[in-house]
Write a protein that holds these residues in place. Structure first.
Motif, mmCIF file in Angstrom:
data_model
loop_
_atom_site.group_PDB
_atom_site.id
_atom_site.type_symbol
_atom_site.label_atom_id
_atom_site.label_comp_id
_atom_site.label_asym_id
_atom_site.label_seq_id
_atom_site.Cartn_x
_atom_site.Cartn_y
_atom_site.Cartn_z
ATOM 1 N N VAL A 2 37.719 34.530 49.693
ATOM 2 C CA VAL A 2 38.555 35.470 50.445
ATOM 3 C C VAL A 2 38.355 36.893 49.922
ATOM 4 O O VAL A 2 38.187 37.846 50.699
ATOM 5 N N TYR A 3 38.341 37.046 48.590
ATOM 6 C CA TYR A 3 38.134 38.372 47.993
ATOM 7 C C TYR A 3 36.784 38.954 48.415
ATOM 8 O O TYR A 3 36.663 40.150 48.672
ATOM 9 N N LEU A 4 35.763 38.095 48.454
ATOM 10 C CA LEU A 4 34.424 38.552 48.847
ATOM 11 C C LEU A 4 34.388 38.968 50.311
ATOM 12 O O LEU A 4 33.737 39.947 50.685
ATOM 13 N N GLU A 5 35.067 38.222 51.139
ATOM 14 C CA GLU A 5 35.057 38.496 52.572
ATOM 15 C C GLU A 5 35.703 39.841 52.884
ATOM 16 O O GLU A 5 35.178 40.631 53.669
ATOM 17 N N ILE A 6 36.861 40.127 52.250
ATOM 18 C CA ILE A 6 37.586 41.349 52.597
ATOM 19 C C ILE A 6 37.255 42.521 51.677
ATOM 20 O O ILE A 6 37.581 43.666 51.989
ATOM 21 N N GLY A 7 36.615 42.240 50.524
ATOM 22 C CA GLY A 7 36.259 43.322 49.605
ATOM 23 C C GLY A 7 37.443 43.856 48.846
ATOM 24 O O GLY A 7 37.558 45.078 48.623
ATOM 25 N N ALA A 8 38.334 42.969 48.418
ATOM 26 C CA ALA A 8 39.523 43.376 47.663
ATOM 27 C C ALA A 8 40.062 42.181 46.894
ATOM 28 O O ALA A 8 39.892 41.033 47.319
ATOM 29 N N SER A 9 40.725 42.468 45.749
ATOM 30 C CA SER A 9 41.367 41.398 44.981
ATOM 31 C C SER A 9 42.741 41.799 44.458
ATOM 32 O O SER A 9 43.507 40.953 44.021
ATOM 33 N N ASP A 10 43.072 43.108 44.486
ATOM 34 C CA ASP A 10 44.427 43.540 44.152
ATOM 35 C C ASP A 10 45.362 43.102 45.271
ATOM 36 O O ASP A 10 45.058 43.299 46.457
ATOM 37 N N LYS A 11 46.516 42.572 44.906
ATOM 38 C CA LYS A 11 47.456 42.083 45.920
ATOM 39 C C LYS A 11 47.874 43.190 46.876
ATOM 40 O O LYS A 11 47.988 42.981 48.084
ATOM 41 N N THR A 12 48.087 44.403 46.334
ATOM 42 C CA THR A 12 48.520 45.512 47.180
ATOM 43 C C THR A 12 47.454 45.872 48.215
ATOM 44 O O THR A 12 47.754 46.059 49.396
ATOM 45 N N MET A 13 46.189 45.940 47.783
ATOM 46 C CA MET A 13 45.108 46.276 48.706
ATOM 47 C C MET A 13 44.948 45.186 49.761
ATOM 48 O O MET A 13 44.732 45.477 50.947
ATOM 49 N N ALA A 36 27.250 34.873 49.487
ATOM 50 C CA ALA A 36 28.128 34.630 48.337
ATOM 51 C C ALA A 36 29.419 33.941 48.768
ATOM 52 O O ALA A 36 29.954 33.094 48.029
ATOM 53 N N VAL A 37 29.918 34.270 49.948
ATOM 54 C CA VAL A 37 31.136 33.615 50.441
ATOM 55 C C VAL A 37 30.907 32.116 50.605
ATOM 56 O O VAL A 37 31.714 31.296 50.152
ATOM 57 N N ARG A 38 29.810 31.739 51.234
ATOM 58 C CA ARG A 38 29.576 30.304 51.443
ATOM 59 C C ARG A 38 29.226 29.597 50.141
ATOM 60 O O ARG A 38 29.610 28.443 49.939
ATOM 61 N N LEU A 39 28.536 30.285 49.213
ATOM 62 C CA LEU A 39 28.175 29.660 47.940
ATOM 63 C C LEU A 39 29.412 29.437 47.070
ATOM 64 O O LEU A 39 29.607 28.346 46.520
ATOM 65 N N PHE A 40 30.242 30.467 46.939
ATOM 66 C CA PHE A 40 31.469 30.310 46.157
ATOM 67 C C PHE A 40 32.424 29.336 46.837
ATOM 68 O O PHE A 40 33.166 28.612 46.169
ATOM 69 N N GLY A 41 32.417 29.305 48.156
ATOM 70 C CA GLY A 41 33.263 28.350 48.873
ATOM 71 C C GLY A 41 32.862 26.923 48.564
ATOM 72 O O GLY A 41 33.708 26.058 48.306
ATOM 73 N N GLU A 63 36.538 44.316 43.367
ATOM 74 C CA GLU A 63 37.422 45.281 42.698
ATOM 75 C C GLU A 63 37.911 46.359 43.654
ATOM 76 O O GLU A 63 38.833 47.105 43.330
ATOM 77 N N GLY A 64 37.283 46.435 44.827
ATOM 78 C CA GLY A 64 37.663 47.455 45.796
ATOM 79 C C GLY A 64 36.925 48.756 45.631
ATOM 80 O O GLY A 64 37.346 49.803 46.138
ATOM 81 N N LYS A 65 35.788 48.691 44.928
ATOM 82 C CA LYS A 65 35.009 49.918 44.717
ATOM 83 C C LYS A 65 34.548 50.472 46.072
ATOM 84 O O LYS A 65 34.080 49.719 46.931
ATOM 85 N N PRO A 66 34.672 51.789 46.298
ATOM 86 C CA PRO A 66 34.256 52.365 47.591
ATOM 87 C C PRO A 66 32.774 52.097 47.880
ATOM 88 O O PRO A 66 31.940 52.192 46.981
ATOM 89 N N LEU A 67 32.473 51.788 49.135
ATOM 90 C CA LEU A 67 31.087 51.540 49.521
ATOM 91 C C LEU A 67 30.182 52.744 49.238
ATOM 92 O O LEU A 67 29.053 52.560 48.767
ATOM 93 N N PRO A 68 30.632 54.006 49.482
ATOM 94 C CA PRO A 68 29.764 55.145 49.142
ATOM 95 C C PRO A 68 29.360 55.163 47.666
ATOM 96 O O PRO A 68 28.249 55.582 47.337
ATOM 97 N N SER A 119 41.740 49.037 57.748
ATOM 98 C CA SER A 119 40.359 48.818 57.324
ATOM 99 C C SER A 119 40.289 48.834 55.807
ATOM 100 O O SER A 119 41.206 49.299 55.114
ATOM 101 N N ARG A 120 39.186 48.332 55.265
ATOM 102 C CA ARG A 120 39.009 48.335 53.808
ATOM 103 C C ARG A 120 39.037 49.757 53.259
ATOM 104 O O ARG A 120 39.577 50.011 52.177
ATOM 105 N N VAL A 121 38.455 50.703 53.996
ATOM 106 C CA VAL A 121 38.414 52.087 53.531
ATOM 107 C C VAL A 121 39.823 52.655 53.402
ATOM 108 O O VAL A 121 40.192 53.228 52.371
ATOM 109 N N ALA A 122 40.641 52.471 54.452
ATOM 110 C CA ALA A 122 42.009 52.976 54.411
ATOM 111 C C ALA A 122 42.820 52.256 53.341
ATOM 112 O O ALA A 122 43.566 52.884 52.582
#
Length: 535
Positions: free
Chosen positions: A466-477, A434-439, A395-400, A486-489
């Protein structure tokens, strides 16, 4: 010049001086220093001096040796793990508390807070030019640390063996004391010489110093080992050195059903070669003739496996680190459901992270993967916890925020430990496992849908790995990340954008219409965005 011929050499580009440091009195830190030159000479006395500090244990030795002997230079201090690295860095930062907090150091500190958590140990360390480096630190923060070291804004870097993996960060001094790789394994000679090779920076110094503290008491004496070591391919090591365990994996013995990624990868490789008539050639390449006992044993085990594994090799190779037996068992279970009806087949398709029911969908998939592939007791509900983390991450939730949730959840555990464990969870259990399992699951699901003649459902399977690897699923992000941010930016910019369906071109156009100073980004994140716009 045509008569110049290149040749390989184990000699460093600058002179290196190995110094043996022996603590004669732990109370006042009285030290005896001798040199063995490039590591091959007899020890010659250099100096006696007092550190003026207690050096009763390894961490105290590393801290005070580095602080005293490394002043005014770039330094690498080797730590035996992530917690160890933080301890050493925090003590060094405490000694240097009066140091100037330059804009570059403050910027790195701010990034550590934004990227991990406000209570992350690096936040305070970076302010005074001290940092640490280990595997689970987010990639963009690790890169920022490396840049700060190369520019001199950080002159004390405490590292683990992660620094040995392709990161070129030389320093004037390196400090080691009872070095290990992992908790108990003494640092082997290959890694020792690799690390020692970072001592001295070409075009800046004539030599680099490697301080070996209490070397006489080390479990291994790497100076006595050759600088150059032959590295064997994993398949050769697994076949020759772990042949019995490999055969157990191929035979699908009970004791071999746990998650043993290295051996399972070799099994898939050998099984594919066996099915395609290349096994003899593969074994000959690693020095095993077709009539050798090991070759015969492998051939018999692979023949037996061929009777129960019916999946095509093209499917098995999609998940090369997962045993062919496990993939077959997973496929049988999936196909048993898919073949019932189209509606039953739809129930196996993972939800998009933003869809209602995503958590339950991922929990069900991970339950199957943990049970069949990883051999985990699913009654512990670890799969549900990982499913929750996966949803947050995609979902793109911040790591902090994820870190803070873990701190609240585990109040009996220290904040520092919670932060490290959360970083490990994200890197190891989400971005790797999780990436390899879902793959694997997605690959087998696609094949099952095709076999059941429901190919039209394939296009509805979201790109979860792919979403798990980059930590995002919104097309814009995702578009911001694909631009090189970076994911943070990208996460910060995604929250500012009303539209979540921007492609890469649209995301760049949106970015160009915003004055950078209105984005509310910290200096290093602002620098990231500026670099993208210039490029």
């Amino acid at each position: 010049m045509k008569d110049v011929v290149p040749f390989s050499s184990t000699e460093p580009t600058v002179a290196q001086n190995f110094l043996l440091a022996k603590v004669e009195s732990a109370i006042d830190g009285r030290v005896h220093i001798s040199t063995v030159g490039d590591g091959s000479r007899k020890a010659n006395f250099v100096s006696h001096f007092n550190l003026g500090q207690t050096t009763a244990n390894r961490i105290e030795q590393l801290v005070h040796f580095a602080a005293t002997l490394g002043k005014g230079h770039s330094n690498i201090v080797y730590a035996n793990g992530a917690a160890d690295a933080e301890d050493i860095a925090l003590q060094l930062a405490d000694l240097f508390s009066e140091r100037e907090q330059t804009p570059a150091r403050i910027a790195l500190s701010q990034l550590a807070s934004e990227a991990v958590h406000q209570n992350y140990a690096l936040v305070e360390c970076a302010k005074v030019g001290v940092a640490f480096h280990y595997s689970n630190i987010p990639t963009h923060l690790r890169r920022a640390i490396e840049i700060a070291v190369s520019t001199g804004d950080v002159d004390y870097l405490v590292c683990t063996s992660t620094l040995l993996q392709g990161v070129n960060l030389p320093a004037k001094n390196i400090f080691m004391s009872y070095p290990t790789k992992g908790k108990t394994n003494a640092l082997d000679s290959t890694d020792f010489w690799n690390l020692a090779g970072r001592a001295g920076r070409l075009k800046r110094e004539f030599q680099g110093n490697i301080f070996l503290i209490e070397y006489d008491k080390w479990k291994k004496k790497p100076l006595e080992s050759p600088k150059e070591t032959l590295i064997s391919p994993a398949i050769e090591t697994n076949v020759k050195d772990q042949g019995g365990q490999l055969v157990s994996v191929i035979r699908n013995d009970v004791e071999a059903r746990s998650d043993r990624t290295n051996l399972e990868s070799t099994f898939v490789r050998l099984f594919s070669d066996h099915k395609e008539g290349r096994l003899t050639t593969t074994l000959q390449r690693i020095g095993i003739s077709s009539d050798a006992p090991r070759a015969i044993e492998l051939q018999e085990a692979l023949d037996a496996a061929n009777l129960s594994v019916t999946l095509p090799t093209r499917i098995l190779r999609n998940s090369p680190s997962i045993s062919a037996h496990k993939q077959q068992k997973m496929f049988n279970e999936i196909f048993g459901i898919v073949s019932q009806s189209k509606e039953a087949a739809r129930s196996l398709i993972p939800k998009h992270p933003r869809e209602s029911g995503a958590f339950d969908s991922y929990a069900n998939i991970l339950e199957r993967c943990h049970r069949i592939i990883r051999g985990i007791d699913t009654s512990r509900n670890l799969h549900r916890f990982h499913a929750l983390l996966a949803v947050w991450w995609m979902e793109g939730k911040p790591l902090p925020q994820i870190v803070e949730n873990q701190i609240e959840r585990n109040r009996r555990t220290s904040v520092r430990t919670n932060i490290r464990k959360t970083l490990e969870l994200i890197e190891t259990d989400i971005r790797f496992q999780a990436v390899r399992l879902f793959g694997c699951y997605s690959s087998l699901l696609v094949f099952a849908l095709e076999q059941a003649e429901f190919p039209e459902l394939v296009s509805s399977i979201p790109s979860i790995p792919v979403y798990l690897e980059i930590g995002a699923s919104d097309k814009t992000m995702i578009s911001f990340i694909s631009l090189g941010l970076s994911r943070v930016a990208a996460m910060r910019l995604n929250t500012l954008s009303v539209r979540k369906d921007l492609d890469q071109k649209g995301a760049l156009a949106w970015l160009r219409t915003r004055p950078l100073e209105t984005l509310g980004l910290s200096p290093l994140l602002l620098k990231e965005v500026g670099a993208i716009l210039v490029r």
